[in-house]
Design a protein around this motif. Sequence first.
Motif, short mmCIF file in Angstrom:
data_model
loop_
_atom_site.label_atom_id
_atom_site.label_comp_id
_atom_site.label_asym_id
_atom_site.label_seq_id
_atom_site.Cartn_x
_atom_site.Cartn_y
_atom_site.Cartn_z
N UNK A 1 4.55 2.53 -2.95
CA UNK A 1 4.35 1.80 -1.70
C UNK A 1 3.56 2.73 -0.78
N UNK A 2 2.49 2.23 -0.21
CA UNK A 2 1.63 3.04 0.64
C UNK A 2 1.62 2.48 2.05
N UNK A 3 1.47 3.37 3.02
CA UNK A 3 1.35 2.93 4.41
C UNK A 3 -0.01 3.37 4.93
N UNK B 1 1.70 -2.04 5.09
CA UNK B 1 2.38 -1.51 3.91
C UNK B 1 1.79 -2.19 2.67
N UNK B 2 1.45 -1.39 1.67
CA UNK B 2 0.93 -1.93 0.42
C UNK B 2 1.89 -1.61 -0.71
N UNK B 3 2.00 -2.57 -1.63
CA UNK B 3 2.78 -2.35 -2.84
C UNK B 3 1.82 -2.29 -4.02
N UNK B 4 1.95 -1.27 -4.86
CA UNK B 4 1.14 -1.16 -6.07
C UNK B 4 2.05 -1.34 -7.28
N UNK C 1 -1.53 -0.36 -11.16
CA UNK C 1 -2.29 0.12 -10.01
C UNK C 1 -1.75 1.46 -9.50
N UNK D 1 -11.18 -3.51 -4.87
CA UNK D 1 -10.14 -3.93 -3.93
C UNK D 1 -9.58 -2.74 -3.16
N UNK D 2 -9.32 -1.64 -3.88
CA UNK D 2 -8.74 -0.47 -3.22
C UNK D 2 -9.73 0.19 -2.27
N UNK E 1 -9.96 -1.94 0.92
CA UNK E 1 -8.79 -1.81 1.81
C UNK E 1 -8.65 -0.38 2.32
N UNK F 1 -7.84 2.32 0.63
CA UNK F 1 -6.89 3.18 -0.08
C UNK F 1 -7.62 4.24 -0.89
N UNK G 1 -1.90 -4.82 -10.23
CA UNK G 1 -1.93 -5.70 -9.06
C UNK G 1 -1.52 -4.93 -7.81
N UNK G 2 -2.21 -5.22 -6.75
CA UNK G 2 -1.88 -4.60 -5.47
C UNK G 2 -1.59 -5.71 -4.46
N UNK G 3 -0.57 -5.52 -3.66
CA UNK G 3 -0.22 -6.53 -2.66
C UNK G 3 -0.09 -5.89 -1.30
N UNK G 4 -0.69 -6.53 -0.31
CA UNK G 4 -0.39 -6.13 1.06
C UNK G 4 0.90 -6.82 1.44
N UNK G 5 1.92 -6.04 1.82
CA UNK G 5 3.21 -6.63 2.14
C UNK G 5 3.09 -7.41 3.44
N UNK H 1 10.60 -4.80 -1.73
CA UNK H 1 9.65 -5.85 -1.34
C UNK H 1 10.34 -6.99 -0.62
N UNK I 1 9.41 1.16 5.80
CA UNK I 1 9.41 1.39 4.36
C UNK I 1 10.55 2.34 3.96
#
Lengths: 88, 319
Positions: free
Chosen positions: A20-22, A29-32, A36, A78-79, A82, A84, B1-5, B264, B281
């Motif tokens: 998880x990145x901020x 907040x991003x979830x990989x 990824x 994509x990265x 955004x 990242x 896959x990457x998701x913006x929360x 999540x 987080x």
Amino acid sequence: MTQYRRNPGFSETAVDGEAFLVDPGNDEIYYLDQITTGLWRVLSEPKTRSEILMLFSAAFPDVDVDRLDADLIAALADMVARGLVVAE
Amino acid sequence: MMMRMPRATAPLSPQADPKQSHGVAEVGGTCRFSASVGSIRIAGWGLIGAALDTLTPHWPHRLAGAADGPEPVHVSVIADKGGYRVVTPGGNVAALWFADPLSAAHAAAGALIEARLAREPDALAVHAAAVVMGNRALVLMGASQSGKSTLALHLAAAGRVLLGDDRILLSAHEPGVAAIAIALGLAPKVRLPVPHDLGPRFRNFVAARENGRDDAAGAAFLALMPGEQAAHGERVPVAALIHLSRQNIGPTRIFPISRSQAVRAIIDQGAAPHLPGGAILALAAKISARVPTFTLSYSSSRRAADALIARFGKDFDAE
């Protein structure tokens, strides 16, 4: 040759092997997922797309290289979009 | 896959139509809502007090008097252009305009929750209902239409104390306790008409406790009987987080989910406008490490409530 590397400004929290990145700029907040996250880990040192593809091909020998490359191109784009990952 | 929360950066209250402000007038005293420390004050109480009473039946509040002395006002309601404007100093609900008192009361309640949340260290507001089983809380998290309220009211009708509906505060601050669910004292809400298949126990429970309607939303507010709902500020250790996944058809299943999925879900349903993303987080990661999290996949809320009691009730009630 374009090299890719992590944006060092993003902070990472690992949970169950997934990152998880901020974003320091907008607090998003991003979830990989695992794949990824693997890409994120690989980019701790700058690498070209060819170098990344070699690593992923070795890690996923059963997956067609052309498909891996297509997925890699999409994920990197994509990265980078955004913020990242930095392309230089 | 990457998701913006999709972290909630929006206000905890509903959106409104922004309008230009001219000739505003504040009416009707100041009300003090109890908080963990001191109180939270709403000025202009006379404009929306009756509606806000309906939304907050278990959150103690009283009109402020001269003896209360000066304290900062956290929310101001003012009459403006035939409607109501809700203003919070520096808050997310600043200067929104509403046509009717109930909509303005919803916004004021959102501002109250934000002010209350800011006084809890290491806490976030979760879009959830919760019930007490034994002396521990089962927190039912889910998006709108996931059936939180209906499920929680089934459990309340079966004799469990309702800890809250719609919003619960979750804190991981107290030493020696995995996580704490904090009641806000908001009114539970049910959509009307109540479907026949929810059963006579549910329909009778709701009918006996109706305490006002939101005609625009097609819903009724309930005021539960003494002892049926926890008062604002009541703190109960969390036994489990339940992420609701409502299906059109299919069996009821309760299954554990990974820590990553739990993080999540908490971020997806959580809001803490006073905290930076990194702190949210970290809090979600801390709670996910301490509290078991499950997905409840269901199509019948009545059967789902029975399944929750069968899965969690015996152990917790026996404690």
